[in-house]
Design a protein around this motif. Structure first.
Motif, PDB file in Angstrom:
ATOM      1  N   ARG A 237      14.593  -7.406  35.550  1.00  0.00           N
ATOM      2  CA  ARG A 237      13.829  -6.921  34.174  1.00  0.00           C
ATOM      3  C   ARG A 237      13.751  -5.691  34.161  1.00  0.00           C
ATOM      4  O   ARG A 237      13.564  -4.972  35.118  1.00  0.00           O
ATOM      5  CB  ARG A 237      12.469  -7.802  34.688  1.00  0.00           C
ATOM      6  N   LEU A 238      13.688  -5.227  33.091  1.00  0.00           N
ATOM      7  CA  LEU A 238      13.401  -3.847  32.634  1.00  0.00           C
ATOM      8  C   LEU A 238      12.231  -3.675  31.687  1.00  0.00           C
ATOM      9  O   LEU A 238      11.941  -4.320  30.796  1.00  0.00           O
ATOM     10  CB  LEU A 238      14.698  -3.262  31.904  1.00  0.00           C
ATOM     11  N   TYR A 239      11.457  -2.766  32.230  1.00  0.00           N
ATOM     12  CA  TYR A 239      10.184  -2.312  31.306  1.00  0.00           C
ATOM     13  C   TYR A 239      10.070  -1.218  30.974  1.00  0.00           C
ATOM     14  O   TYR A 239      10.356  -0.188  31.564  1.00  0.00           O
ATOM     15  CB  TYR A 239       8.930  -2.673  32.520  1.00  0.00           C
ATOM     16  N   PRO A 240       9.599  -0.998  29.587  1.00  0.00           N
ATOM     17  CA  PRO A 240       9.556   0.434  28.945  1.00  0.00           C
ATOM     18  C   PRO A 240       8.720   1.313  29.518  1.00  0.00           C
ATOM     19  O   PRO A 240       7.591   0.999  30.175  1.00  0.00           O
ATOM     20  CB  PRO A 240       9.015  -0.125  27.506  1.00  0.00           C
ATOM     21  N   LEU A 241       9.181   2.456  29.510  1.00  0.00           N
ATOM     22  CA  LEU A 241       8.376   3.674  30.223  1.00  0.00           C
ATOM     23  C   LEU A 241       8.192   4.631  29.130  1.00  0.00           C
ATOM     24  O   LEU A 241       7.522   5.848  29.588  1.00  0.00           O
ATOM     25  CB  LEU A 241       9.182   4.412  31.459  1.00  0.00           C
ATOM     26  N   ASN A 242       8.861   4.991  28.006  1.00  0.00           N
ATOM     27  CA  ASN A 242       8.512   5.889  26.948  1.00  0.00           C
ATOM     28  C   ASN A 242       8.546   5.070  25.400  1.00  0.00           C
ATOM     29  O   ASN A 242       8.675   4.009  25.547  1.00  0.00           O
ATOM     30  CB  ASN A 242       9.384   6.734  27.078  1.00  0.00           C
ATOM     31  N   GLU A 243       7.966   5.881  24.620  1.00  0.00           N
ATOM     32  CA  GLU A 243       7.886   5.341  23.449  1.00  0.00           C
ATOM     33  C   GLU A 243       9.085   4.677  22.601  1.00  0.00           C
ATOM     34  O   GLU A 243       9.096   3.749  22.161  1.00  0.00           O
ATOM     35  CB  GLU A 243       7.417   6.367  22.215  1.00  0.00           C
ATOM     36  N   THR A 244      10.376   5.284  23.156  1.00  0.00           N
ATOM     37  CA  THR A 244      11.714   4.802  22.343  1.00  0.00           C
ATOM     38  C   THR A 244      11.883   3.371  23.073  1.00  0.00           C
ATOM     39  O   THR A 244      12.366   2.473  22.233  1.00  0.00           O
ATOM     40  CB  THR A 244      12.909   5.683  22.804  1.00  0.00           C
ATOM     41  N   ALA A 245      11.638   3.310  24.386  1.00  0.00           N
ATOM     42  CA  ALA A 245      11.668   2.065  24.820  1.00  0.00           C
ATOM     43  C   ALA A 245      10.759   1.144  24.732  1.00  0.00           C
ATOM     44  O   ALA A 245      11.188  -0.279  24.466  1.00  0.00           O
ATOM     45  CB  ALA A 245      11.794   2.018  26.681  1.00  0.00           C
ATOM     46  N   GLY A 246       9.595   1.315  24.355  1.00  0.00           N
ATOM     47  CA  GLY A 246       8.414   0.434  23.870  1.00  0.00           C
ATOM     48  C   GLY A 246       8.701  -0.282  22.419  1.00  0.00           C
ATOM     49  O   GLY A 246       8.436  -1.154  22.294  1.00  0.00           O
ATOM     50  N   LYS A 247       9.523   0.519  21.631  1.00  0.00           N
ATOM     51  CA  LYS A 247       9.898  -0.196  20.193  1.00  0.00           C
ATOM     52  C   LYS A 247      10.668  -1.232  20.641  1.00  0.00           C
ATOM     53  O   LYS A 247      10.872  -2.130  19.668  1.00  0.00           O
ATOM     54  CB  LYS A 247      10.612   0.761  19.560  1.00  0.00           C
TER      55      LYS A 247
ATOM     56  N   LEU B 134      23.623  -6.968  29.430  1.00  0.00           N
ATOM     57  CA  LEU B 134      22.156  -7.148  29.084  1.00  0.00           C
ATOM     58  C   LEU B 134      22.431  -6.995  27.420  1.00  0.00           C
ATOM     59  O   LEU B 134      23.426  -6.511  26.979  1.00  0.00           O
ATOM     60  CB  LEU B 134      21.275  -6.234  29.600  1.00  0.00           C
ATOM     61  N   ASN B 135      21.491  -7.412  26.823  1.00  0.00           N
ATOM     62  CA  ASN B 135      21.380  -7.555  25.242  1.00  0.00           C
ATOM     63  C   ASN B 135      20.359  -6.450  24.894  1.00  0.00           C
ATOM     64  O   ASN B 135      19.256  -6.474  25.073  1.00  0.00           O
ATOM     65  CB  ASN B 135      20.864  -8.934  24.627  1.00  0.00           C
ATOM     66  N   TYR B 136      20.857  -5.406  24.170  1.00  0.00           N
ATOM     67  CA  TYR B 136      19.989  -4.326  23.520  1.00  0.00           C
ATOM     68  C   TYR B 136      20.139  -4.163  22.355  1.00  0.00           C
ATOM     69  O   TYR B 136      21.221  -3.811  21.887  1.00  0.00           O
ATOM     70  CB  TYR B 136      20.351  -2.897  24.566  1.00  0.00           C
ATOM     71  N   ALA B 137      19.168  -4.306  21.419  1.00  0.00           N
ATOM     72  CA  ALA B 137      18.937  -4.082  19.956  1.00  0.00           C
ATOM     73  C   ALA B 137      20.056  -5.063  19.586  1.00  0.00           C
ATOM     74  O   ALA B 137      20.778  -4.667  18.738  1.00  0.00           O
ATOM     75  CB  ALA B 137      19.094  -2.567  19.653  1.00  0.00           C
ATOM     76  N   GLY B 138      20.216  -6.101  19.787  1.00  0.00           N
ATOM     77  CA  GLY B 138      21.116  -7.053  19.518  1.00  0.00           C
ATOM     78  C   GLY B 138      22.653  -6.845  19.811  1.00  0.00           C
ATOM     79  O   GLY B 138      23.554  -7.547  19.082  1.00  0.00           O
ATOM     80  N   GLU B 139      22.839  -5.934  20.607  1.00  0.00           N
ATOM     81  CA  GLU B 139      24.217  -5.754  21.149  1.00  0.00           C
ATOM     82  C   GLU B 139      24.388  -6.170  22.601  1.00  0.00           C
ATOM     83  O   GLU B 139      23.501  -5.826  23.365  1.00  0.00           O
ATOM     84  CB  GLU B 139      24.586  -4.219  20.978  1.00  0.00           C
TER      85      GLU B 139
ATOM     86  N   SER C 208      21.479   5.616  26.267  1.00  0.00           N
ATOM     87  CA  SER C 208      21.858   6.839  25.538  1.00  0.00           C
ATOM     88  C   SER C 208      21.000   7.255  24.171  1.00  0.00           C
ATOM     89  O   SER C 208      21.213   8.257  23.823  1.00  0.00           O
ATOM     90  CB  SER C 208      23.174   6.028  24.778  1.00  0.00           C
ATOM     91  N   ASN C 209      19.918   6.336  23.750  1.00  0.00           N
ATOM     92  CA  ASN C 209      19.190   6.912  22.749  1.00  0.00           C
ATOM     93  C   ASN C 209      17.815   7.461  23.367  1.00  0.00           C
ATOM     94  O   ASN C 209      16.868   7.810  22.506  1.00  0.00           O
ATOM     95  CB  ASN C 209      18.768   5.723  21.866  1.00  0.00           C
ATOM     96  N   GLY C 210      17.890   7.711  24.775  1.00  0.00           N
ATOM     97  CA  GLY C 210      16.752   8.306  25.224  1.00  0.00           C
ATOM     98  C   GLY C 210      15.729   7.355  25.660  1.00  0.00           C
ATOM     99  O   GLY C 210      14.494   7.753  26.368  1.00  0.00           O
TER     100      GLY C 210
END
Length: 168
Positions: free
Chosen positions: A56-66, A86-91, A157-159
């Motif tokens: 499980r990955l939990y967001p720690l900044n605004e970019t991840a929070g989105k 994992l699936n990230y942003a549909g990828e 890679s997107n921060g």
């Protein structure tokens, strides 16, 4: 009835005594049977079965929070390596995870980037990386607190920065 119990007890004792000289030799499933020499028995080498873990990955900044929380799958081969997806942003991102030595020179970079100069978790250390066909990638570092349980940090890679938890 008493006589039948004695007969059963004697039969059980006889069966036990007749089998006492027998033993079982496990066969290593990784070695094809044709490679065993006739008249010899294979050495016992326990075969480790793969274990699937959910991370499980939990967001720690605004970019991840989105993106919100994420789930990853770790297929641990129990030999120090695992597949990581994992699936990230549909990828779909696919890669691997490996345990590393405590003195691995690059270990700690992701943790410092995500958490700053905070305390590194104790335990067997590892790294995990995955990438998508379009070039999005993630690098993670973790520490095992038990054979199949741990925590860590992931940097995309997107921060996007994530806290990682896996195992039960």
């Amino acid at each position: 009835m008493k006589k039948s119990r004695i007969v059963l007890a004697v039969a059980a004792l006889a069966a036990t005594a007749s089998l006492s000289g027998c033993y079982v030799v496990p066969i290593d499933p990784r070695v094809p049977p044709a490679t065993y020499e006739p008249g010899t028995s294979p050495a016992f080498v326990p075969a480790a079965l793969p274990v699937m873990l959910q991370a499980r990955l939990y967001p720690l900044n605004e970019t991840a929070g989105k993106m919100g929380p994420l789930s990853a799958t770790v297929m641990d081969s129990a030999n120090g390596r695992a597949s990581f997806s994992l699936n990230y942003a549909g990828e779909l991102m696919q890669g691997e995870a490996s345990r590393v030595a405590a003195d691995n020179p690059g270990f700690g970079n992701v943790h410092r980037e995500v958490y700053g100069q905070g305390h590194m978790p104790k335990g067997q250390r590892g790294i995990a990386s995955a990438a998508s066909p379009r070039g999005v990638y993630v690098n993670c570092e973790y520490a095992l607190s038990a054979p199949n349980r741990g925590t860590g940090a992931c940097l995309f890679s997107n921060g996007a920065k994530y806290q990682l938890h896996f195992g039960s």
